[in-house]
Motif scaffolding. Structure first.
Motif, mmCIF file in Angstrom:
data_model
loop_
_atom_site.group_PDB
_atom_site.id
_atom_site.type_symbol
_atom_site.label_atom_id
_atom_site.label_comp_id
_atom_site.label_asym_id
_atom_site.label_seq_id
_atom_site.Cartn_x
_atom_site.Cartn_y
_atom_site.Cartn_z
ATOM 1 N N GLU A 5 -11.354 9.185 7.998
ATOM 2 C CA GLU A 5 -11.168 7.725 8.192
ATOM 3 C C GLU A 5 -12.241 6.854 7.753
ATOM 4 O O GLU A 5 -11.961 5.722 7.105
ATOM 5 N N SER A 8 -12.412 6.830 3.957
ATOM 6 C CA SER A 8 -11.142 5.834 3.320
ATOM 7 C C SER A 8 -11.724 4.274 3.657
ATOM 8 O O SER A 8 -11.355 3.596 2.794
ATOM 9 N N LEU A 9 -12.172 4.006 4.695
ATOM 10 C CA LEU A 9 -12.632 2.951 4.906
ATOM 11 C C LEU A 9 -13.871 2.417 3.750
ATOM 12 O O LEU A 9 -13.773 1.214 3.289
ATOM 13 N N ASP A 11 -14.223 3.623 0.793
ATOM 14 C CA ASP A 11 -13.560 3.608 -0.305
ATOM 15 C C ASP A 11 -12.835 2.234 -0.561
ATOM 16 O O ASP A 11 -12.620 1.493 -1.498
ATOM 17 N N MET A 12 -12.188 1.814 0.539
ATOM 18 C CA MET A 12 -11.353 0.582 0.568
ATOM 19 C C MET A 12 -12.319 -0.587 0.052
ATOM 20 O O MET A 12 -12.001 -1.404 -0.637
ATOM 21 N N ASN A 15 -13.404 -0.525 -3.467
ATOM 22 C CA ASN A 15 -12.363 -0.868 -4.361
ATOM 23 C C ASN A 15 -11.588 -2.272 -4.235
ATOM 24 O O ASN A 15 -10.749 -2.496 -4.834
ATOM 25 N N SER A 16 -12.328 -3.033 -3.325
ATOM 26 C CA SER A 16 -11.528 -4.279 -2.919
ATOM 27 C C SER A 16 -12.463 -5.348 -3.348
ATOM 28 O O SER A 16 -13.630 -5.163 -3.971
#
Lengths: 151, 452
Positions: A5, A8-9, A11-12, A15-16
């Motif tokens: 988790e 993925s945070l 990564d988020m 990529n944002s």
């Protein structure tokens, strides 16, 4: 939260268009912030407390942290016991603040005592609500200190 | 009755007060410095508020933060405990102004009795015996000399605002009078903020005997008998107290009690207070000073009278009547209290801070231990070194001494130095066991004994 988790945070954020994201869980806090120069995300805060996995995972995560010398943080704590009051207009999230500036007042025995900050930087978190009672030493604001400031 | 009380203190006395409140179904607010966040009084209270950094002036003496803590928690009354703000008239006044009930006497009474010279005058006028001394403050050396020649040496010079055995100088002869006077004034000015001093006759081999009084807001005053507090260290701090006092005749005892009630009435005293007397070798007694608060050694009075002094303080502050007469109060048996301090007797009783790694407390029939310590507790270096009070009761003094010796032999505190061994020496001393104690007992019978 587990390692997947958290990954993925990260990564988020990476990529944002987000500059940073802060998660709160009880009294623990995790901030993931993008290094403006390198574009990589870094995690700060009480990572161990947020992770189910415990210490080994935290060790890996700390390695992810971007160069700590570029960012430093400062907590503004309550110097008095009393009622926390915002200024009007209030110093809010993201506000630029300068050394010597009054951030808020604490009302004690009918007197509004000013709380003055001693760094330059930006407010990244406000930990109390208007008219909330506060005790001595309670954290009121978290400040991201300008890199040029000596803390 | 109050619903919520803030306790403006720390350590064992804060725990003592919280316990009384809980039994009275009153909610409690503990205040603490950053050094005391893990302290027992914080754990036991319903709520807690951090009021500042470790130095007493920044926390336990910080009036705005304490009053503010009462405000934000909705407490209706403040119990000041012992020491810290307990005898500050301006704190009592500030509480009143903020609509908080101060559990203690009024600011006016405190003011009058805080000045030792005016307290003496008040007592003299009320017919309570006082040690022969100068009337009011000493204006100049001439006046001091005149008094000295009339009264004779040795004499004491005392700071008008002194207390706890501080601010007192002994003068042996006329030659050293001017120099001692100078030093006393300088000391008083720096320690108590006022250079005012007065002089009185030095009572030789005195015993320190004090009488507990309770007075309600409706004019009822009673005394709860006396306590013997002659066993004091070299800084005049009490080490071991007992009730009743040894070697008093029933007549002397009742004269002391009457004098104390008279003293409390004379000043319109309300709540719990203690009148301290010096008793000389002839059994004559003189008013020394009044403590306008609860005292550390209040427990020995509780053990022999069965009256809970802290609950009485709270009831009185809430406006209730005492509800009993003098003749209903009886001292039953004998109680002794030993103060267990974190200090090193081998090194001049210097305070010993650190982590308490292990604690074994005594128990059994007739034993009470008032303490805030636990295994893992860190004794902070900022405050009073009192760790625990061991209090025992038995039918008579002999039995109480044996019980205290048994308790101290069971007691173990590891991690800091304590005076447990020193207390054992007092209890086994033949003079102590015969009740032959005066305020120089430690110097004469214990320390001199070690040196020889």
């Amino acid at each position: 939260m587990n390692l997947d988790e958290l990954q993925s945070l990260v990564d988020m954020v990476q990529n944002s268009q987000l500059r940073e994201i802060t998660l709160k869980q009880g009294d623990r806090r995790l901030t993931i912030r993008r290094d403006p120069l390198q574009g990589t995300a870094a995690a700060f805060g009480d990572v161990e407390g947020l992770m189910d996995g415990g210490a080994p995972v935290a060790g890996d995560l700390m390695a992810v942290a971007s160069p700590p010398d570029t960012v430093s943080y400062h907590d503004v704590t309550a110097p008095y016991v009393g009622i926390f009051c915002h200024l009007r207009p209030m110093v809010g999230m993201g506000s630029r603040i300068t050394n010597g500036q009054t951030l808020c007042t604490i009302q004690s025995m009918d007197i509004h005592n000013e709380v003055v900050v001693d760094v330059d930087g930006q407010v990244i978190d406000i930990h109390v609500d208007d008219n909330q009672p506060v005790e001595f030493g309670q954290i009121l604001y978290s400040i991201e200190v300008d890199s040029s400031t000596d803390v | 009755m109050f619903e919520k009380i803030l306790i403006a203190n720390r350590g064992e006395i804060a725990v003592r007060i919280i316990r009384a409140c809980r039994e009275m179904r009153i909610r409690t607010v503990a205040v603490h410095s950053t050094a005391d966040a893990d302290s027992m009084h914080v754990r036991l209270a319903d709520e807690s508020v951090c009021i500042g950094s470790p130095a007493p002036k920044d926390s336990y003496l910080h009036m705005p933060n304490i009053i503010s803590a009462a405000r934000i928690t909705g407490a209706e009354a403040i119990h000041p405990g012992i020491g810290f703000l307990s005898e500050r008239a301006n704190f009592a006044e500030a509480c009143e102004m903020c609509g908080l009930k101060f559990i203690g006497p009024s600011a006016t009474v405190m003011d009058r009795m805080n000045n030792k010279s005016s307290a003496r005058e008040t007592m003299r006028a009320a017919g309570v015996p006082v040690v022969p001394g100068t009337e009011g403050m000493i204006a100049d050396d001439q006046e001091a000399l005149k008094f000295a020649r009339k009264t004779g040496f040795p004499l004491l010079i005392k700071a008008a605002h002194g207390g706890g055995g501080r601010g007192i100088r002994l003068v042996q002869n006329e030659d050293e009078l001017p120099r001692q006077l100078d030093m006393a004034r300088n000391e008083a000015a720096s320690a108590f903020g006022s250079a005012e001093v007065y002089m009185e006759r030095f009572v030789e081999e005195p015993r320190h005997v004090e009488v507990q009084v309770l007075a309600d807001e409706h004019g009822h005053v009673v005394h709860l008998g006396e306590r013997e507090c002659s066993v004091q260290n070299l800084r005049h701090q009490k080490l071991l107290e007992e009730a009743p006092a040894v070697q008093l005749t029933p007549q002397q005892r009742s004269r002391l009690g009457d004098a104390a009630v008279k003293a409390a009435r004379a000043i319109g005293y309300v709540n719990a207070g203690t009148i301290e007397f010096l008793v000389d070798s002839h059994g004559d007694f003189y008013f020394m000073e009044m403590n306008k608060r609860l005292q550390v050694e209040h427990c020995v009075t509780e053990m022999v009278t069965g009256i809970d002094l802290v609950k009485e303080q709270i009831r009185i502050a809430a406006g209730e009547r005492l509800g009993y007469a003098q003749k209903e109060i009886r001292a039953n048996g004998h109680a002794i209290e030993c103060r267990i301090n974190a200090e090193d007797p081998a090194r001049g009783f210097i305070p010993s801070a650190g982590c308490i790694t292990r604690v074994v407390l005594p128990g059994g029939y007739g034993v009470r231990v008032d303490t805030h310590i636990y295994a893992g507790y860190e004794v902070p270096p900022f405050y009073d070194p009192l760790l625990a009070k061991v209090i025992v009761w038995d039918k008579d003094r002999q039995g109480a001494i044996l019980r205290m010796q048994r308790c101290l032999s069971e007691m173990e505190i590891d991690g800091v130095k304590t005076n447990i061994g020193f207390q054992k020496r007092i209890l086994s001393n033949a003079f102590y066991r015969r009740g032959e104690v005066s305020t120089d007992f430690i110097q004469r019978r214990i320390i001199s004994d070690t040196k020889s």
